[in-house]
Design a protein around this motif. Structure first.
Motif, PDB file in Angstrom:
ATOM      1  N   LEU A   1      45.695  23.727  29.378  1.00  0.00           N
ATOM      2  CA  LEU A   1      44.491  22.904  29.355  1.00  0.00           C
ATOM      3  C   LEU A   1      43.272  23.723  28.950  1.00  0.00           C
ATOM      4  O   LEU A   1      42.269  23.770  29.658  1.00  0.00           O
ATOM      5  CB  LEU A   1      44.252  22.248  30.722  1.00  0.00           C
ATOM      6  CG  LEU A   1      45.234  21.161  31.138  1.00  0.00           C
ATOM      7  CD1 LEU A   1      44.977  20.724  32.571  1.00  0.00           C
ATOM      8  CD2 LEU A   1      45.114  19.958  30.200  1.00  0.00           C
ATOM      9  N   GLY A   2      43.373  24.405  27.821  1.00  0.00           N
ATOM     10  CA  GLY A   2      42.158  24.977  27.253  1.00  0.00           C
ATOM     11  C   GLY A   2      42.017  26.472  27.274  1.00  0.00           C
ATOM     12  O   GLY A   2      41.103  27.001  26.639  1.00  0.00           O
ATOM     13  N   GLY A   3      42.842  27.216  28.003  1.00  0.00           N
ATOM     14  CA  GLY A   3      42.705  28.668  28.015  1.00  0.00           C
ATOM     15  C   GLY A   3      43.026  29.269  26.659  1.00  0.00           C
ATOM     16  O   GLY A   3      43.934  28.810  25.959  1.00  0.00           O
ATOM     17  N   SER A   4      42.290  30.315  26.274  1.00  0.00           N
ATOM     18  CA  SER A   4      42.439  30.871  24.927  1.00  0.00           C
ATOM     19  C   SER A   4      43.231  32.168  24.934  1.00  0.00           C
ATOM     20  O   SER A   4      43.295  32.882  25.937  1.00  0.00           O
ATOM     21  CB  SER A   4      41.055  31.138  24.323  1.00  0.00           C
ATOM     22  OG  SER A   4      40.404  32.186  25.021  1.00  0.00           O
ATOM     23  N   ARG A   5      43.815  32.493  23.768  1.00  0.00           N
ATOM     24  CA  ARG A   5      44.537  33.753  23.611  1.00  0.00           C
ATOM     25  C   ARG A   5      43.601  34.939  23.734  1.00  0.00           C
ATOM     26  O   ARG A   5      43.967  35.989  24.246  1.00  0.00           O
ATOM     27  CB  ARG A   5      45.208  33.766  22.235  1.00  0.00           C
ATOM     28  CG  ARG A   5      46.160  34.930  22.009  1.00  0.00           C
ATOM     29  CD  ARG A   5      47.464  34.713  22.757  1.00  0.00           C
ATOM     30  NE  ARG A   5      47.753  35.777  23.669  1.00  0.00           N
ATOM     31  CZ  ARG A   5      48.845  35.835  24.432  1.00  0.00           C
ATOM     32  NH1 ARG A   5      49.743  34.859  24.364  1.00  0.00           N
ATOM     33  NH2 ARG A   5      49.035  36.823  25.260  1.00  0.00           N
ATOM     34  N   GLY A   6      42.365  34.768  23.279  1.00  0.00           N
ATOM     35  CA  GLY A   6      41.396  35.853  23.379  1.00  0.00           C
ATOM     36  C   GLY A   6      41.136  36.266  24.809  1.00  0.00           C
ATOM     37  O   GLY A   6      41.027  37.459  25.119  1.00  0.00           O
ATOM     38  N   SER A   7      41.033  35.282  25.711  1.00  0.00           N
ATOM     39  CA  SER A   7      40.829  35.589  27.130  1.00  0.00           C
ATOM     40  C   SER A   7      42.020  36.338  27.696  1.00  0.00           C
ATOM     41  O   SER A   7      41.861  37.288  28.468  1.00  0.00           O
ATOM     42  CB  SER A   7      40.608  34.305  27.931  1.00  0.00           C
ATOM     43  OG  SER A   7      39.420  33.660  27.557  1.00  0.00           O
ATOM     44  N   LEU A   8      43.215  35.904  27.313  1.00  0.00           N
ATOM     45  CA  LEU A   8      44.424  36.575  27.799  1.00  0.00           C
ATOM     46  C   LEU A   8      44.475  38.018  27.317  1.00  0.00           C
ATOM     47  O   LEU A   8      44.736  38.937  28.093  1.00  0.00           O
ATOM     48  CB  LEU A   8      45.668  35.819  27.327  1.00  0.00           C
ATOM     49  CG  LEU A   8      45.902  34.436  27.943  1.00  0.00           C
ATOM     50  CD1 LEU A   8      47.012  33.716  27.191  1.00  0.00           C
ATOM     51  CD2 LEU A   8      46.259  34.548  29.418  1.00  0.00           C
ATOM     52  N   ASP A   9      44.232  38.226  26.038  1.00  0.00           N
ATOM     53  CA  ASP A   9      44.366  39.558  25.464  1.00  0.00           C
ATOM     54  C   ASP A   9      43.318  40.527  25.984  1.00  0.00           C
ATOM     55  O   ASP A   9      43.626  41.695  26.248  1.00  0.00           O
ATOM     56  CB  ASP A   9      44.263  39.485  23.931  1.00  0.00           C
ATOM     57  CG  ASP A   9      45.447  38.782  23.293  1.00  0.00           C
ATOM     58  OD1 ASP A   9      46.483  38.639  23.971  1.00  0.00           O
ATOM     59  OD2 ASP A   9      45.322  38.361  22.128  1.00  0.00           O
ATOM     60  N   ARG A  10      42.073  40.069  26.124  1.00  0.00           N
ATOM     61  CA  ARG A  10      40.981  40.979  26.422  1.00  0.00           C
ATOM     62  C   ARG A  10      40.710  41.158  27.913  1.00  0.00           C
ATOM     63  O   ARG A  10      40.140  42.171  28.319  1.00  0.00           O
ATOM     64  CB  ARG A  10      39.683  40.517  25.742  1.00  0.00           C
ATOM     65  CG  ARG A  10      39.756  40.395  24.250  1.00  0.00           C
ATOM     66  CD  ARG A  10      40.292  41.636  23.573  1.00  0.00           C
ATOM     67  NE  ARG A  10      39.497  42.841  23.865  1.00  0.00           N
ATOM     68  CZ  ARG A  10      39.873  44.068  23.589  1.00  0.00           C
ATOM     69  NH1 ARG A  10      41.061  44.295  23.028  1.00  0.00           N
ATOM     70  NH2 ARG A  10      39.093  45.088  23.871  1.00  0.00           N
ATOM     71  N   MET A  11      41.133  40.192  28.748  1.00  0.00           N
ATOM     72  CA  MET A  11      40.812  40.330  30.174  1.00  0.00           C
ATOM     73  C   MET A  11      42.016  40.134  31.084  1.00  0.00           C
ATOM     74  O   MET A  11      42.281  40.957  31.967  1.00  0.00           O
ATOM     75  CB  MET A  11      39.708  39.348  30.578  1.00  0.00           C
ATOM     76  CG  MET A  11      39.220  39.542  32.019  1.00  0.00           C
ATOM     77  SD  MET A  11      37.717  38.633  32.343  1.00  0.00           S
ATOM     78  CE  MET A  11      38.316  36.960  32.219  1.00  0.00           C
ATOM     79  N   TRP A  12      42.766  39.074  30.887  1.00  0.00           N
ATOM     80  CA  TRP A  12      43.819  38.759  31.848  1.00  0.00           C
ATOM     81  C   TRP A  12      45.027  39.677  31.728  1.00  0.00           C
ATOM     82  O   TRP A  12      45.647  40.024  32.732  1.00  0.00           O
ATOM     83  CB  TRP A  12      44.247  37.296  31.700  1.00  0.00           C
ATOM     84  CG  TRP A  12      43.153  36.338  32.026  1.00  0.00           C
ATOM     85  CD1 TRP A  12      42.489  35.512  31.174  1.00  0.00           C
ATOM     86  CD2 TRP A  12      42.554  36.126  33.312  1.00  0.00           C
ATOM     87  NE1 TRP A  12      41.529  34.790  31.832  1.00  0.00           N
ATOM     88  CE2 TRP A  12      41.549  35.145  33.158  1.00  0.00           C
ATOM     89  CE3 TRP A  12      42.768  36.661  34.587  1.00  0.00           C
ATOM     90  CZ2 TRP A  12      40.760  34.703  34.211  1.00  0.00           C
ATOM     91  CZ3 TRP A  12      41.987  36.214  35.637  1.00  0.00           C
ATOM     92  CH2 TRP A  12      41.000  35.248  35.443  1.00  0.00           C
ATOM     93  N   ASP A  13      45.377  40.107  30.510  1.00  0.00           N
ATOM     94  CA  ASP A  13      46.504  41.023  30.368  1.00  0.00           C
ATOM     95  C   ASP A  13      46.271  42.350  31.109  1.00  0.00           C
ATOM     96  O   ASP A  13      47.169  42.816  31.822  1.00  0.00           O
ATOM     97  CB  ASP A  13      46.812  41.293  28.895  1.00  0.00           C
ATOM     98  CG  ASP A  13      47.866  40.338  28.342  1.00  0.00           C
ATOM     99  OD1 ASP A  13      48.477  39.586  29.141  1.00  0.00           O
ATOM    100  OD2 ASP A  13      48.090  40.343  27.114  1.00  0.00           O
ATOM    101  N   PRO A  14      45.114  42.999  30.956  1.00  0.00           N
ATOM    102  CA  PRO A  14      44.902  44.230  31.722  1.00  0.00           C
ATOM    103  C   PRO A  14      45.019  44.029  33.229  1.00  0.00           C
ATOM    104  O   PRO A  14      45.546  44.899  33.946  1.00  0.00           O
ATOM    105  CB  PRO A  14      43.478  44.651  31.324  1.00  0.00           C
ATOM    106  CG  PRO A  14      43.264  44.049  29.984  1.00  0.00           C
ATOM    107  CD  PRO A  14      44.008  42.749  30.004  1.00  0.00           C
ATOM    108  N   ILE A  15      44.551  42.877  33.710  1.00  0.00           N
ATOM    109  CA  ILE A  15      44.646  42.604  35.143  1.00  0.00           C
ATOM    110  C   ILE A  15      46.101  42.382  35.548  1.00  0.00           C
ATOM    111  O   ILE A  15      46.559  42.877  36.584  1.00  0.00           O
ATOM    112  CB  ILE A  15      43.774  41.386  35.506  1.00  0.00           C
ATOM    113  CG1 ILE A  15      42.292  41.719  35.293  1.00  0.00           C
ATOM    114  CG2 ILE A  15      44.014  40.950  36.942  1.00  0.00           C
ATOM    115  CD1 ILE A  15      41.357  40.539  35.456  1.00  0.00           C
ATOM    116  N   ALA A  16      46.850  41.647  34.713  1.00  0.00           N
ATOM    117  CA  ALA A  16      48.268  41.405  35.015  1.00  0.00           C
ATOM    118  C   ALA A  16      49.049  42.710  35.037  1.00  0.00           C
ATOM    119  O   ALA A  16      49.878  42.942  35.929  1.00  0.00           O
ATOM    120  CB  ALA A  16      48.866  40.442  33.984  1.00  0.00           C
TER     121      ALA A  16
END
Length: 581
Positions: A243-258
């Motif tokens: 529902l709207g989350g972007s790949r950019g958010s995943l790559d730049r912020m959420w992946d390092p946290i994961a």
């Protein structure tokens, strides 16, 4: 129309978060949610153990006091208890069991305690670690244990309430939670102001978080948590992009946290695992506050626990691997009771009334007898996978994270202990390196990692992307990536390095794993399990290990006394054995 609808939704969610946040006052009783996995939750006897699971365990501030004060009960009958494994879970269990009046002995394969939180000194006096250990503010049980051993006030250093991202070229981004108003407003403004995301990604981020279970939990905590539990079968990426989350958010912020949480990326980590920690961040201001030890885990965390145990007569046997679990079986070959264990290089047989397997996933798989797998609970453990990591330490002749002043960066003269050195004194994340998280331990934990006349000690954790390389290649890659993140550090020289590979570390928090995690009490009446992989409502972490140690102790204490208790059954079994001899 689509853009207008999404924008309206994001604004509406933001308004509801900032203006209507009330955490309901709750009575702390175990939840009856039907979404808890049946295989992992039944048959808890102890009321204290029940408080560690279910939705209420996230809001129960009394858990720290329980860990600090101990079990609050001394059993009428003493048990002889053998604990296999002297990691954090095993040592915490031993603390409670000794305080409850039992005779406890521990057996550890390695020449030191601590399990995955181990540290030791090499021949030159350098402190080596198996990972980078950070204490979140929601580690209520672990903080209670540290208060109990007297180490909390002296051995932890609190950091600024900022989660910092270091990008290639030295560009910094952050989630800055410092704000006059606490959660959830402090978190909202941190995501709104972060430089880590482009404006379009911030927008998509807001849309997805605004439609997440976290929003529901602010007004209906049980409903929000039940939604999170139901998301264990999909990845965070699948949930985030629905529902709207972007790949950019995943790559730049959420992946390092994961990667920092579980050493796997958002495409592979369970949505439940990620949302569990962010649920805590949303409802507890202190949950996202970071602390790090004054020095090494051995000195700051384990030594006070060892002293506590030794004062109570607990014996810890190092270099004493468990070779076999001796047990009885019924006429169908089904294990019914554990009699003892064989330990050490000579397979010495030791009898115990109760045995606790306080091991990690690879350890318990290795120790369990094959016929234990006739019970589904034990067989499920073999569905759990683990992730490999490589912990790298790099000593430099200057201060790597100081990017503003070259003179200060090169200056290692004088006493720069206790945070006097220049640079960033905090945990760091990066989307542009193969290490999930890193820190300059000479700054963050100077007690034993700062050396006069020397500079930064960068400690970084590489995940499976780099694990298969040689140690020499990993060191070279680590230096190159540090230089890419901090261009001025190219002027510095690496003077010492260390690599510790752990082929099987945390259990892999991929979708669908939660149902395989065993509870602490098992179908074998006097055999119990502990470890951060066992069922408790937190991640595979120091807090998870602590919770499991407290829970297994609670279960044993609750079952010890009475005509059908563990002590009575041990006596009956001994009498029967003697009569048949």
């Amino acid at each position: 129309m689509v853009r207008f609808s999404f924008a309206s939704l994001a604004i509406a969610c933001s308004i509801s978060l900032t203006s209507a946040f009330v955490v309901p006052q709750k009575t702390f009783a175990p939840t009856t949610s039907t979404t808890l996995n049946v295989a992992t939750t039944p048959d808890f006897v102890s009321e204290d153990a029940k408080k560690q699971i279910g939705n209420d365990s996230f809001l129960n501030e009394n858990l720290m006091a329980r860990a600090q004060n101990g079990p609050g009960k001394v059993n009428k009958e003493k048990l002889k208890i053998g604990i296999v494994g002297a990691g954090l879970a095993g040592m915490v269990a031993a603390m409670d069991l000794a305080d409850a009046g039992h005779d406890v002995e521990m057996f550890e394969l390695r020449p030191f305690v601590g399990g995955k939180v181990s540290s030791w000194q090499d021949k030159d006096g350098n402190h080596i670690e198996m990972g980078l250990h950070v204490f979140f503010g929601c580690y209520y049980n672990l903080f209670g244990i540290m208060k109990r051993t007297g180490s909390f006030d002296y051995n932890l250093r609190i950091k600024e309430h900022i989660h910092t991202f270091v990008n290639e070229g030295g560009h910094l981004g952050a989630l800055d939670f410092q704000f006059p108003i606490g959660a959830p407003v402090s978190g909202l403004q941190a995501f709104f102001k972060t430089e880590q995301l482009e404006p379009i990604d911030k927008f998509h981020n807001a849309v997805r978080l605004g439609t997440s279970p976290i929003v529901r939990a602010l007004v209906d905590f049980d409903g929000g948590m039940d939604m999170v539990r139901d998301l264990d079968d999909i990845t965070f990426t699948e949930w985030f992009t629905q529902l709207g989350g972007s790949r950019g958010s995943l790559d730049r912020m959420w992946d390092p946290i994961a990667y920092a949480l579980g050493f796997i990326d958002c495409d592979h980590i369970s949505a439940r695992a990620m949302l569990t920690i962010f649920m805590l961040f949303a409802i507890r201001t202190e949950a996202s506050v970071l602390r790090m030890l004054e020095g090494s885990p051995q000195t700051g965390l384990h030594d006070p626990i060892i002293a506590y145990l030794e004062e109570r007569g607990v014996k810890i046997n190092l270099k004493s691997a468990c070779r076999d679990i001796v047990h009885e079986v019924d006429e169908n070959g089904l294990p019914t009771r554990v009699k003892g264990i064989k330990v050490g290089p000579k397979n010495e047989y030791r009898e115990f009334d109760v045995v606790v397997g306080a091991l990690d996933v690879p350890g318990i798989k290795k120790v369990l007898p094959e016929n234990f797998r006739k019970y589904p609970m034990f067989d499920n453990i073999y569905n759990l996978d683990t992730v490999p990591i490589a912990t790298v330490q790099l000593r430099f002749d200057g201060w790597v994270t100081e990017m503003q002043d070259d003179v200060a960066m090169m200056d290692v003269s004088g006493d720069k202990s206790d945070g006097k050195a220049p640079g960033i004194d905090n945990l760091l994340y990066s989307a542009d390196a193969e290490f999930s998280c890193f820190a300059d331990l000479a700054l963050t934990s100077p007690g034993e990692y700062y050396k006069e006349g020397e500079g930064s000690l960068i400690q970084a954790v590489f995940d499976e992307r780099a694990f298969g390389r040689s140690e020499e290649q990993i060191v070279k890659d680590a230096i190159d990536q540090v230089n890419a993140l901090f261009p001025s550090s190219k002027k510095l020289k690496c003077t010492w390095s260390s690599v510790v590979k752990l082929g099987q570390s945390l259990y892999r928090e991929k979708p669908g794993q939660d149902k395989f995690r065993p509870k602490q009490a098992t179908p074998i009446e006097n055999f119990f399990l502990a470890g951060s992989y066992t069922y408790q409502d937190y991640l595979d972490s120091m807090e998870g290990a602590t919770r499991s140690g407290l829970m297994v102790a609670d279960e044993i204490i609750a079952r010890a006394d009475g005509p059908n208790g563990l002590a009575a059954k041990a006596r009956a079994n001994a009498a029967a054995t003697e009569a048949s001899a």
